[in-house]
Design a protein around this motif. Sequence first.
Motif, PDB file in Angstrom:
ATOM      1  N   LEU A  34      10.533 -75.078  12.438  1.00  0.00           N
ATOM      2  CA  LEU A  34      11.093 -75.599  13.684  1.00  0.00           C
ATOM      3  C   LEU A  34      10.827 -77.095  13.783  1.00  0.00           C
ATOM      4  CD1 LEU A  34       8.214 -75.755  15.266  1.00  0.00           C
ATOM      5  CD2 LEU A  34       8.749 -73.431  15.935  1.00  0.00           C
ATOM      6  N   GLY A  35      11.420 -77.711  14.813  1.00  0.00           N
ATOM      7  CA  GLY A  35      11.262 -79.148  14.988  1.00  0.00           C
ATOM      8  C   GLY A  35      12.302 -79.672  15.953  1.00  0.00           C
ATOM      9  N   THR A  36      12.665 -80.950  15.774  1.00  0.00           N
ATOM     10  CA  THR A  36      13.719 -81.558  16.590  1.00  0.00           C
ATOM     11  C   THR A  36      14.456 -82.599  15.747  1.00  0.00           C
ATOM     12  OG1 THR A  36      14.245 -82.563  18.731  1.00  0.00           O
ATOM     13  CG2 THR A  36      12.264 -83.377  17.611  1.00  0.00           C
ATOM     14  N   PHE A  37      15.374 -83.316  16.384  1.00  0.00           N
ATOM     15  CA  PHE A  37      16.240 -84.251  15.679  1.00  0.00           C
ATOM     16  C   PHE A  37      16.110 -85.654  16.266  1.00  0.00           C
ATOM     17  CE2 PHE A  37      18.031 -79.994  15.451  1.00  0.00           C
ATOM     18  CZ  PHE A  37      18.213 -79.850  14.088  1.00  0.00           C
ATOM     19  N   THR A  38      16.697 -86.633  15.585  1.00  0.00           N
ATOM     20  CA  THR A  38      16.646 -88.026  16.030  1.00  0.00           C
ATOM     21  C   THR A  38      16.951 -88.131  17.525  1.00  0.00           C
ATOM     22  OG1 THR A  38      17.338 -88.788  13.844  1.00  0.00           O
ATOM     23  CG2 THR A  38      17.607 -90.324  15.665  1.00  0.00           C
ATOM     24  N   ASP A  39      16.120 -88.908  18.236  1.00  0.00           N
ATOM     25  CA  ASP A  39      16.238 -89.116  19.683  1.00  0.00           C
ATOM     26  C   ASP A  39      16.048 -87.825  20.480  1.00  0.00           C
ATOM     27  OD1 ASP A  39      16.737 -91.823  19.225  1.00  0.00           O
ATOM     28  OD2 ASP A  39      18.898 -91.497  19.108  1.00  0.00           O
ATOM     29  N   ASP A  41      17.408 -84.919  20.091  1.00  0.00           N
ATOM     30  CA  ASP A  41      18.750 -84.439  20.425  1.00  0.00           C
ATOM     31  C   ASP A  41      18.887 -82.972  20.026  1.00  0.00           C
ATOM     32  OD1 ASP A  41      21.329 -84.262  21.221  1.00  0.00           O
ATOM     33  OD2 ASP A  41      22.154 -85.664  19.758  1.00  0.00           O
ATOM     34  N   GLY A  42      18.187 -82.111  20.773  1.00  0.00           N
ATOM     35  CA  GLY A  42      18.259 -80.675  20.533  1.00  0.00           C
ATOM     36  C   GLY A  42      17.029 -80.118  19.846  1.00  0.00           C
ATOM     37  N   GLU A  43      16.908 -78.786  19.905  1.00  0.00           N
ATOM     38  CA  GLU A  43      15.789 -78.074  19.288  1.00  0.00           C
ATOM     39  C   GLU A  43      16.213 -77.547  17.921  1.00  0.00           C
ATOM     40  OE1 GLU A  43      12.695 -77.625  20.537  1.00  0.00           O
ATOM     41  OE2 GLU A  43      13.072 -78.665  22.420  1.00  0.00           O
ATOM     42  N   MET A  44      15.309 -77.652  16.943  1.00  0.00           N
ATOM     43  CA  MET A  44      15.586 -77.228  15.573  1.00  0.00           C
ATOM     44  C   MET A  44      15.030 -75.832  15.303  1.00  0.00           C
ATOM     45  SD  MET A  44      14.064 -78.772  12.010  1.00  0.00           S
ATOM     46  CE  MET A  44      14.770 -80.410  12.153  1.00  0.00           C
ATOM     47  N   ASP A  48      16.056 -68.758   7.050  1.00  0.00           N
ATOM     48  CA  ASP A  48      16.743 -68.310   5.837  1.00  0.00           C
ATOM     49  C   ASP A  48      17.428 -69.465   5.107  1.00  0.00           C
ATOM     50  OD1 ASP A  48      15.985 -65.641   6.292  1.00  0.00           O
ATOM     51  OD2 ASP A  48      17.708 -65.315   7.603  1.00  0.00           O
ATOM     52  N   GLY A  49      16.771 -70.626   5.110  1.00  0.00           N
ATOM     53  CA  GLY A  49      17.261 -71.764   4.346  1.00  0.00           C
ATOM     54  C   GLY A  49      18.328 -72.596   5.010  1.00  0.00           C
ATOM     55  N   SER A  50      18.692 -72.256   6.253  1.00  0.00           N
ATOM     56  CA  SER A  50      19.669 -73.047   7.003  1.00  0.00           C
ATOM     57  C   SER A  50      18.991 -73.706   8.194  1.00  0.00           C
ATOM     58  CB  SER A  50      20.826 -72.171   7.490  1.00  0.00           C
ATOM     59  OG  SER A  50      21.562 -71.652   6.403  1.00  0.00           O
ATOM     60  N   CYS A  51      19.492 -74.878   8.577  1.00  0.00           N
ATOM     61  CA  CYS A  51      18.932 -75.624   9.706  1.00  0.00           C
ATOM     62  C   CYS A  51      19.943 -75.617  10.849  1.00  0.00           C
ATOM     63  CB  CYS A  51      18.611 -77.060   9.292  1.00  0.00           C
ATOM     64  SG  CYS A  51      17.840 -78.041  10.594  1.00  0.00           S
ATOM     65  N   TYR A  52      19.498 -75.144  12.011  1.00  0.00           N
ATOM     66  CA  TYR A  52      20.349 -75.022  13.181  1.00  0.00           C
ATOM     67  C   TYR A  52      19.858 -75.953  14.293  1.00  0.00           C
ATOM     68  CZ  TYR A  52      21.663 -70.690  10.775  1.00  0.00           C
ATOM     69  OH  TYR A  52      22.069 -69.774   9.844  1.00  0.00           O
ATOM     70  N   ARG A  53      20.822 -76.409  15.114  1.00  0.00           N
ATOM     71  CA  ARG A  53      20.481 -77.267  16.252  1.00  0.00           C
ATOM     72  C   ARG A  53      20.927 -76.600  17.544  1.00  0.00           C
ATOM     73  NH1 ARG A  53      22.832 -81.935  19.086  1.00  0.00           N
ATOM     74  NH2 ARG A  53      24.735 -81.757  17.835  1.00  0.00           N
ATOM     75  N   ALA A  54      19.944 -76.283  18.394  1.00  0.00           N
ATOM     76  CA  ALA A  54      20.245 -75.761  19.723  1.00  0.00           C
ATOM     77  C   ALA A  54      20.508 -76.952  20.646  1.00  0.00           C
ATOM     78  CB  ALA A  54      19.085 -74.923  20.250  1.00  0.00           C
ATOM     79  N   MET A  55      21.716 -77.025  21.184  1.00  0.00           N
ATOM     80  CA  MET A  55      22.110 -78.143  22.034  1.00  0.00           C
ATOM     81  C   MET A  55      21.625 -77.918  23.466  1.00  0.00           C
ATOM     82  SD  MET A  55      25.876 -78.952  20.399  1.00  0.00           S
ATOM     83  CE  MET A  55      26.548 -77.335  20.756  1.00  0.00           C
TER      84      MET A  55
END
Length: 241
Positions: A34-39, A41-44, A48-55
Amino acid sequence: MKMYQVSTLQALLLGYSRAVIPVSELLNHGDIGLGTFTDVDGEMIVLDGSCYRAMENGDVVVAEPERGVPFSTVCTMDDSTPIEFDFTDNIDNLKIALNNIIDSHFGLNSMHMARIDGEFELVDARSESGYESVHVDLKTILGKTQKAFKFEKIKGTLVCVYFPDYMDGINASGWHLHFISEDKKHGGHVFNVIMKSGAGRISKINSIELKLPDEPIFDTYALKQASKEAVKAVEQGKGNE
């Protein structure tokens, strides 16, 4: 097994939300986390090897490979132990159950990664939109951008990261949970859950690789300033909601 972490929670709390590496590089170091994105901008959610962004509205999209990562914790769960849960009426009891699992394996001073695939009566969660800043602390940013939402009668996965107390500041001590629905359409940072049942696996991790930012502005942050109260406010608080 090794935990791979981008930057530190202290840096994020104090407002360092600039890209350290892109998503494409992060996924070279782990397939869950898990994590977050630049600025911020959403939750990471990495699963299963894919990265998703919860807006900010709780909708989930696949994160672009070039999107920047200021803070994240991932690993590859090569060696794991199966775990199961009956009805769990809140997140505190879920964390107690998880603590009992790692305590029974003498793991309270180690890091852990867990995934729980479950059926949920309720997932109380949040995400946020981006806010470009320098030296504006995360609590203030979330007060401006954070949105809380609830998912009811939903199947999905909890990604759960545990850091021991003595590593507080590098990451959040205790358990930190993100959720993504089974259809990969909804998710976010988890405040509370009511889980009908769940099963998954957990891995004990005794090694960490820390990727710190390269740019000079990182050295303008006095990282020891991040307090336990600030961590708690960001992890458990709902901003203006």
